[in-house]
Each structure stands twice: as structure tokens, then as C-alpha cells.
Design an enzyme around this catalytic site. Structure first.
Site, mmCIF file in Angstrom:
data_model
loop_
_atom_site.group_PDB
_atom_site.id
_atom_site.type_symbol
_atom_site.label_atom_id
_atom_site.label_comp_id
_atom_site.label_asym_id
_atom_site.label_seq_id
_atom_site.Cartn_x
_atom_site.Cartn_y
_atom_site.Cartn_z
ATOM 1 N N CYS A 1 0.816 -1.218 0.000
ATOM 2 C CA CYS A 1 0.000 0.000 0.000
ATOM 3 C C CYS A 1 0.849 1.267 0.000
ATOM 4 O O CYS A 1 0.580 2.205 -0.774
ATOM 5 C CB CYS A 1 -0.944 -0.008 1.201
ATOM 6 N N HIS B 1 -3.155 6.548 4.340
ATOM 7 C CA HIS B 1 -1.741 6.752 4.638
ATOM 8 C C HIS B 1 -1.266 8.090 4.081
ATOM 9 O O HIS B 1 -1.746 8.545 3.032
ATOM 10 C CB HIS B 1 -0.885 5.658 3.969
#
Length: 349
Positions: A130, A244
């Protein structure tokens, strides 16, 4: 678009698996028959896809019979045990685990960067980590301008990176703090995450770097086709539920102007430029997790010269943010499936 396919999701009840289900609907992937696979304890439960209920089956090799495509959303050990069985039965696998990412025979794909690599798959295509996806999507258009030779990256990774267990752990800690009750013992993370930062994701792997930090180095080299790319990365878990963030400094082989960089980011697929420190509303100044969760673009801001670089024309820094469950995992995998269908690569020769 290809004919309707039979598609299975392995790990259909997890955070990424359930998001894959939604992304298949959103991206209008031509799914004719859907199979949802999970552990024996989830077998018999039902999920909804395009208005129809689909019963969950136990994940076992025989369940892959007749599948054209399998989306993998399980941990490495299960991926290694089960996904080759899907390939044996004729399926093309798009896997979200780390199990196959660095295999020479397995394409590692971010569609905005190296979508063409799907053409040489031998049954398995890997979805990158990710943080790798979120950092490389905005790095790629800048790489096209000046060729990136070095990256210095700090990641600020949400609880969602640890799956449903991570999100539930953070929510429980925040609830306990809000009521003044005793905090639950840490189980999803090595320490309390609420009101805290944890500068370790993954175990120590090499030269003091964690396994998570080295993913950006080795995966970045493979995705960008730059075997000599230099990367120094520090990964930090932060008390954010999902999305994130990353602080990235790039060094270039050739000079890159701020104007060209800004224009390239504004035009890049998968990127949204949000970069105005003078904006009246903070949501229009720079990317933040609150704004970038539950959507698929990587937001980029704080674009500026790297003042520590002796050659100012060859250094840039920026901040980016993106939803870890969506573009950082499920969306990217489903984009790969859609490419396979569009290019007629679902059935291997």
C-alpha cells in the site's frame, strides 16, 4: 470489454476483500459469476453484490474450479498455499499479499505506471504494498520529467494497514480514552496507538530497516524498471483510522522546474494536486487523511524545492495521502483485473 468472467475473491470477509467487492461494482468489471471464499467459520454467510446475495464458500483448492480470475486478499501463508492451486485450474490471480511480489516471473503492477507489464504474467500478478502504491503514483510523473535516482521517504500509516483488527484496536483505545476506562492491552500493534506514534511496521529485516521500509526500495525498483534506484524509508504507524500519508524527497538525474512538476502532477492519472498554503480553507491547502479516505485518488501537496540538495534544480519534496484500503490495495487490484479484461488477457495461452 471481455465477455463475462467467473471471478473469485479469496479472503472476501476481510477489510480488503470486502472493499474489492465494492470496487468491482464501481468499476463495472464484467463479472458474470462471483465466488466469495473465506475461512470455514465464515462459510454459509452472505454478502451482497449488484443487488444479489452471494453465499460465502470455504476456501479450498476445489473452490477455484471454473474461475477465470481470482483476487487474493489473504496473508502470505494462505496465498502461497492456495493461489497456485487457482493457477493450476486455469485462473489468472491478482494477489494483494507479499508472497509473490519479488518473483522474477510475477509482474508487480500499478496501472498508472506499468500496466503493460500484465502482458507477461504466467498466472499470477501481484499488487504492490500500500505505501509503495501511494508513494509511487505521484512520483512517476515527476520521474518522467527528470528520472528519479534517489528517494527519501517517511510514511505515516493508518491503522487500516493492519486490517480490521488494527482499526478495531484503535477504535477501542480511543473509546477507552474517551470514557476514562482502562485501555485494552495492545494486540494489533506493538504498543498503544491512540495518542501515540509507533516507528516500526514489520520486523527488522536488513541493516536496521524493517520489512515494510524495504518494500518501497525493492518494489519501487521493479515497478519503475529502475534497478539502481536508491531509497531510504522510515515507516511510522499513526493514530489515524485509514488513509496513509507520506513525506517524499526526490533527487533527479536532470533538472526539473517547479512549474513543470506542478503541471505534471495536475495532469497525472490517479493524482489530485492540492497545494495552496494561502487557501482560506485548510482542506484546500494540503492533503489530509480526513479528505483522502473513501476515495481513489492520491492527493499531493506541499510541493517545494529540496533546500538540502546542492543542486536545487535536481531536488523536490512533496506530501501525499491516499486511502490504504482502496487505492493502496483493493482499487489497484481491481484496476488490474479490468485491464486484463480489456486486453483479452484473462485466459492464458
Amino acid at each position: 470489454m471481455a465477455e463475462r468472467i467467473t471471478l473469485a475473491i479469496l479472503g472476501a470477509t476481510g477489510a480488503v476483500g470486502t472493499q474489492m467487492l465494492r470496487c468491482l461494482e464501481e468499476q463495472d468489471v464484467p463479472v458474470g459469476t462471483l465466488k466469495l471464499l473465506a475461512s470455514a467459520r465464515s462459510a454459509g454467510e452472505e454478502l451482497v453484490f449488484r443487488g444479489q446475495t452471494v453465499r460465502i464458500e470455504e476456501a479450498r483448492p476445489e473452490a477455484f474450479e471454473g474461475c477465470d480470475v481470482v483476487l487474493g486478499a489473504v496473508e502470505d501463508d494462505l496465498a502461497k498455499a492456495l493461489l497456485p492451486e487457482a493457477v493450476k485450474r486455469g485462473a489468472v490471480v491478482v494477489d494483494n499479499s507479499h508472497a509473490f511480489r519479488l518473483n522474477d516471473s510475477v509482474p508487480l503492477v500499478v496501472p498508472e505506471i506499468n500496466g503493460a507489464d500484465i502482458s507477461w504474467h504466467e498466472g499470477i500478478i501481484s499488487n504492490p504494498n500500500c505505501a509503495t502504491i501511494i508513494g509511487l503514483v505521484p512520483t512517476w510523473p515527476l520521474h518522467q520529467l527528470g528520472r528519479v535516482t534517489r528517494m527519501v521517504v517517511s510514511t505515516y500509516q493508518a491503522a487500516s494497514g493492519a486490517g480490521v483488527a488494527g482499526m478495531k484496536a484503535l477504535e477501542a483505545e480511543l473509546a477507552a480514552l474517551g470514557t476514562g476506562t482502562e485501555l485494552p492491552r495492545p494486540h494489533a500493534f506493538v504498543a498503544q496507538l491512540a495518542n501515540n506514534l509507533i516507528p516500526q511496521i514489520g520486523g527488522e529485516s536488513e541493516a536496521g530497516y524493517t520489512s515494510e521500509e524495504l518494500k518501497l526500495l525493492y518494489e519501487g525498483r521493479k515497478i519503475m524498471h529502475e534497478p539502481d534506484l536508491r531509497v531510504s524509508c522510515t515507516c511510522v504507524r499513526v493514530p489515524v483510522l485509514r488513509s496513509h500519508c507520506e513525506s517524499i524527497t526526490l533527487e533527479f538525474e536532470r533538472p526539473v522546474s517547479l512549474e513543470d512538476a506542478r503541471a505534471a502532477l495536475a495532469a497525472a492519472p490517479g493524482v489530485k494536486l492540492v497545494d495552496d498554503l494561502d487557501a482560506a480553507d485548510a482542506h484546500n491547502r494540503f492533503p489530509m487523511p480526513l479528505d483522502t479516505s473513501n476515495q481513489d485518488l492520491i492527493w499531493v501537496g506541499r510541493l517545494r524545492r529540496d533546500l538540502s540538495n546542492p543542486d536545487l534544480e535536481r531536488g523536490l519534496s512533496f506530501w501525499c495521502a491516499g486511502d490504504q484500503i482502496r487505492k493502496g490495495a483493493a482499487t489497484n487490484a481491481v484496476q488490474i483485473v479490468k485491464l486484463l479484461c480489456e486486453q483479452g488477457l484473462v485466459v492464458r495461452a
